[in-house]
Design an enzyme around this catalytic site. Structure first.
Site, PDB file in Angstrom:
ATOM      1  N   GLY A 160       0.607  -1.169  -0.157  1.00 57.80           N
ATOM      2  CA  GLY A 160       0.112  -0.497   0.154  1.00 57.80           C
ATOM      3  C   GLY A 160       0.418   1.008  -0.130  1.00 57.80           C
ATOM      4  O   GLY A 160       0.744   2.069  -0.988  1.00 57.80           O
ATOM      5  N   CYS A 161       2.069   1.100   0.587  1.00 61.06           N
ATOM      6  CA  CYS A 161       2.833   2.580   0.965  1.00 61.06           C
ATOM      7  C   CYS A 161       3.396   2.903  -0.535  1.00 61.06           C
ATOM      8  O   CYS A 161       3.955   3.455  -0.392  1.00 61.06           O
ATOM      9  CB  CYS A 161       3.640   2.125   1.724  1.00 61.06           C
ATOM     10  SG  CYS A 161       2.974   2.110   3.407  1.00 61.06           S
ATOM     11  N   THR A 162       4.398   1.249  -1.202  1.00 59.57           N
ATOM     12  CA  THR A 162       4.434   1.646  -2.602  1.00 59.57           C
ATOM     13  C   THR A 162       3.599   2.442  -3.796  1.00 59.57           C
ATOM     14  O   THR A 162       3.851   2.857  -4.458  1.00 59.57           O
ATOM     15  CB  THR A 162       5.445  -0.027  -3.382  1.00 59.57           C
ATOM     16  OG1 THR A 162       6.510  -0.280  -2.078  1.00 59.57           O
ATOM     17  CG2 THR A 162       5.622   0.578  -4.602  1.00 59.57           C
TER      18      THR A 162
END
Length: 152
Positions: free
Chosen positions: A42-44
């Protein structure tokens, strides 16, 4: 409780992915997005999408900073591996999260985004869905008159 629209923006200082200290006072339009952990799916996705929107953010005069409790070395690896177009600020002690009243869960920041300008919090997004979020923030800021795109 997370800072709300209309609250004064805190002045914060933290090292970026290169270990260079950045002091942010938020007089100019700025997005600060908190995310849980470098190199996670998700952060990527979120970081990639802010990078894809970077030219439009630049055209609108809006700075972008990502913040997590990861350290400078982790940020450097993540920044390089994803070829990010904005600074990641290291907050291993949770000081920036504390300044924005962002919750920490198991040592990681809750996914929360702030749009700041004129020394105030303008927009707040909590429990963010990373996919499409970079575009959502930009469109909301433009609609609210917090940023402008130049005429073509």
């Amino acid at each position: 409780m997370t800072l709300s629209a209309g609250d004064p923006a805190p002045t914060v200082t933290a090292p970026n992915q290169d270990g260079e200290e950045r002091t942010l006072s938020f007089d100019e339009p700025t997005v600060v997005y908190f995310y849980p952990k470098d190199e996670t799916p998700g952060c990527t996705t979120e970081a990639r999408q802010f990078t894809l929107e970077r030219e439009t953010y630049d055209d609108a005069g809006v700075a972008v900073y990502g913040v997590s409790t990861d350290d400078v070395d982790s940020h450097r690896r993540f920044h390089e591996s994803e070829d990010l177009a904005f600074d990641l600020l290291a907050d291993p002690d949770g000081e920036l999260a504390g300044a924005f009243d962002v919750d920490l869960r198991d040592g990681a920041t809750a996914r929360t985004t702030f749009f700041l300008a004129d020394g105030e919090v303008q927009l707040v997004y909590e429990n963010v869905d990373p996919d499409g979020h970079a575009r959502e923030v930009l469109l909301d800021a433009l609609e609210a008159g917090l940023a402008d795109l130049p005429e073509e």
